[in-house]
Motif scaffolding. Sequence first.
Motif, PDB file in Angstrom:
ATOM      1  N   MET A   1      31.777  51.787 118.842  1.00 19.85           N
ATOM      2  CA  MET A   1      32.980  51.255 118.253  1.00 19.85           C
ATOM      3  C   MET A   1      32.671  49.893 117.640  1.00 19.85           C
ATOM      4  N   LEU A   2      33.091  49.678 116.394  1.00 20.12           N
ATOM      5  CA  LEU A   2      32.847  48.417 115.696  1.00 20.12           C
ATOM      6  C   LEU A   2      33.944  47.411 115.995  1.00 20.12           C
ATOM      7  N   THR A   3      33.532  46.141 116.045  1.00 19.00           N
ATOM      8  CA  THR A   3      34.516  45.073 116.200  1.00 19.00           C
ATOM      9  C   THR A   3      35.202  44.849 114.854  1.00 19.00           C
ATOM     10  N   ALA A   4      36.266  44.066 114.865  1.00 19.49           N
ATOM     11  CA  ALA A   4      36.975  43.756 113.625  1.00 19.49           C
ATOM     12  C   ALA A   4      36.043  43.043 112.646  1.00 19.49           C
ATOM     13  N   GLU A   5      35.241  42.122 113.142  1.00 22.85           N
ATOM     14  CA  GLU A   5      34.296  41.406 112.286  1.00 22.85           C
ATOM     15  C   GLU A   5      33.285  42.369 111.667  1.00 22.85           C
ATOM     16  N   GLN A   6      32.780  43.304 112.443  1.00 21.95           N
ATOM     17  CA  GLN A   6      31.817  44.272 111.934  1.00 21.95           C
ATOM     18  C   GLN A   6      32.453  45.204 110.898  1.00 21.95           C
ATOM     19  N   LYS A   7      33.723  45.550 111.090  1.00 19.77           N
ATOM     20  CA  LYS A   7      34.411  46.383 110.109  1.00 19.77           C
ATOM     21  C   LYS A   7      34.564  45.659 108.772  1.00 19.77           C
ATOM     22  N   ILE A   8      34.858  44.372 108.838  1.00 17.93           N
ATOM     23  CA  ILE A   8      34.974  43.571 107.616  1.00 17.93           C
ATOM     24  C   ILE A   8      33.622  43.475 106.922  1.00 17.93           C
ATOM     25  N   ARG A   9      32.569  43.203 107.699  1.00 16.55           N
ATOM     26  CA  ARG A   9      31.218  43.149 107.130  1.00 16.55           C
ATOM     27  C   ARG A   9      30.848  44.485 106.490  1.00 16.55           C
ATOM     28  N   LEU A  10      31.201  45.578 107.123  1.00 19.23           N
ATOM     29  CA  LEU A  10      30.918  46.907 106.595  1.00 19.23           C
ATOM     30  C   LEU A  10      31.628  47.116 105.257  1.00 19.23           C
ATOM     31  N   THR A  11      32.868  46.677 105.177  1.00 22.39           N
ATOM     32  CA  THR A  11      33.630  46.806 103.941  1.00 22.39           C
ATOM     33  C   THR A  11      33.031  45.958 102.823  1.00 22.39           C
ATOM     34  N   LEU A  12      32.630  44.733 103.147  1.00 21.45           N
ATOM     35  CA  LEU A  12      32.130  43.814 102.135  1.00 21.45           C
ATOM     36  C   LEU A  12      30.697  44.101 101.698  1.00 21.45           C
ATOM     37  N   THR A  13      29.846  44.504 102.637  1.00 20.73           N
ATOM     38  CA  THR A  13      28.411  44.621 102.335  1.00 20.73           C
ATOM     39  C   THR A  13      27.851  46.024 102.465  1.00 20.73           C
ATOM     40  N   GLY A  14      28.567  46.928 103.120  1.00 22.80           N
ATOM     41  CA  GLY A  14      28.040  48.262 103.360  1.00 22.80           C
ATOM     42  C   GLY A  14      27.289  48.375 104.673  1.00 22.80           C
ATOM     43  N   SER A  15      27.165  47.275 105.385  1.00 23.86           N
ATOM     44  CA  SER A  15      26.498  47.257 106.687  1.00 23.86           C
ATOM     45  C   SER A  15      27.316  46.399 107.645  1.00 23.86           C
ATOM     46  N   PRO A  16      27.501  46.842 108.888  1.00 24.90           N
ATOM     47  CA  PRO A  16      28.286  46.035 109.827  1.00 24.90           C
ATOM     48  C   PRO A  16      27.546  44.789 110.323  1.00 24.90           C
ATOM     49  N   PHE A  17      26.262  44.643 109.967  1.00 22.50           N
ATOM     50  CA  PHE A  17      25.468  43.527 110.484  1.00 22.50           C
ATOM     51  C   PHE A  17      24.969  42.579 109.394  1.00 22.50           C
ATOM     52  N   LYS A  18      25.161  42.918 108.135  1.00 19.72           N
ATOM     53  CA  LYS A  18      24.668  42.108 107.035  1.00 19.72           C
ATOM     54  C   LYS A  18      25.646  40.977 106.712  1.00 19.72           C
ATOM     55  N   GLU A  19      25.101  39.812 106.382  1.00 13.10           N
ATOM     56  CA  GLU A  19      25.924  38.659 105.999  1.00 13.10           C
ATOM     57  C   GLU A  19      26.468  38.857 104.594  1.00 13.10           C
ATOM     58  N   PRO A  20      27.766  38.663 104.369  1.00 15.82           N
ATOM     59  CA  PRO A  20      28.301  38.775 103.009  1.00 15.82           C
ATOM     60  C   PRO A  20      27.830  37.611 102.143  1.00 15.82           C
ATOM     61  N   HIS A  21      27.627  37.895 100.888  1.00 17.04           N
ATOM     62  CA  HIS A  21      27.232  36.873  99.912  1.00 17.04           C
ATOM     63  C   HIS A  21      28.303  36.823  98.833  1.00 17.04           C
ATOM     64  N   PHE A  22      28.877  35.663  98.635  1.00 14.86           N
ATOM     65  CA  PHE A  22      29.920  35.487  97.641  1.00 14.86           C
ATOM     66  C   PHE A  22      29.375  34.625  96.509  1.00 14.86           C
ATOM     67  N   PRO A  23      29.115  35.232  95.347  1.00 13.98           N
ATOM     68  CA  PRO A  23      28.566  34.444  94.237  1.00 13.98           C
ATOM     69  C   PRO A  23      29.578  33.420  93.738  1.00 13.98           C
ATOM     70  N   HIS A  24      29.110  32.198  93.535  1.00 15.45           N
ATOM     71  CA  HIS A  24      29.998  31.150  93.054  1.00 15.45           C
ATOM     72  C   HIS A  24      29.440  30.461  91.816  1.00 15.45           C
ATOM     73  N   GLU A  25      28.307  30.925  91.339  1.00 13.09           N
ATOM     74  CA  GLU A  25      27.710  30.388  90.134  1.00 13.09           C
ATOM     75  C   GLU A  25      27.283  31.541  89.242  1.00 13.09           C
ATOM     76  N   GLY A  26      27.109  31.264  87.983  1.00 10.82           N
ATOM     77  CA  GLY A  26      26.619  32.277  87.068  1.00 10.82           C
ATOM     78  C   GLY A  26      27.641  32.643  86.013  1.00 10.82           C
ATOM     79  N   GLU A  27      27.196  33.450  85.068  1.00  5.17           N
ATOM     80  CA  GLU A  27      28.015  33.791  83.905  1.00  5.17           C
ATOM     81  C   GLU A  27      29.105  34.809  84.205  1.00  5.17           C
ATOM     82  N   ASN A  28      29.070  35.452  85.360  1.00  9.22           N
ATOM     83  CA  ASN A  28      30.081  36.451  85.689  1.00  9.22           C
ATOM     84  C   ASN A  28      31.217  35.894  86.538  1.00  9.22           C
ATOM     85  N   VAL A  29      31.154  34.627  86.856  1.00 14.73           N
ATOM     86  CA  VAL A  29      32.172  34.006  87.705  1.00 14.73           C
ATOM     87  C   VAL A  29      33.309  33.495  86.819  1.00 14.73           C
ATOM     88  N   ARG A  30      34.508  33.988  87.056  1.00 14.69           N
ATOM     89  CA  ARG A  30      35.691  33.549  86.306  1.00 14.69           C
ATOM     90  C   ARG A  30      36.156  32.228  86.902  1.00 14.69           C
TER      91      ARG A  30
END
Length: 88
Positions: free
Chosen positions: A1-30
């Motif tokens: 059973m996954l914890t709430a944090e692991q479920k969020i990580r799974l949704t954001l990254t595809g893995s319940p253990f991977k750290e999410p990366h939020f791009p904040h620089e670059g040409e695709n950032v509005r």
Amino acid sequence: MLTAEQKIRLTLTGSPFKEPHFPHEGENVRRYLRGGTLPDLHVTFHQRGDEIEVRCSTCQVTLGAFPSNYEEDTAKKIAAMRQSGHRH
């Protein structure tokens, strides 16, 4: 059973253990140029040599540019872009 944090990580990254990366620089950032009484602009920044080119994030029309070191009247140049009347 996954914890709430692991479920969020799974949704954001595809893995319940991977750290999410939020791009904040670059040409695709509005970016939202807003505040005060001037009209808002939704733009992207594009590095072009010693300048940052500012484009409409919807149609990619170039609205202007300012120095990449953010000096030399950058605020005035951004204000002029906001007053240009470009809308999307």
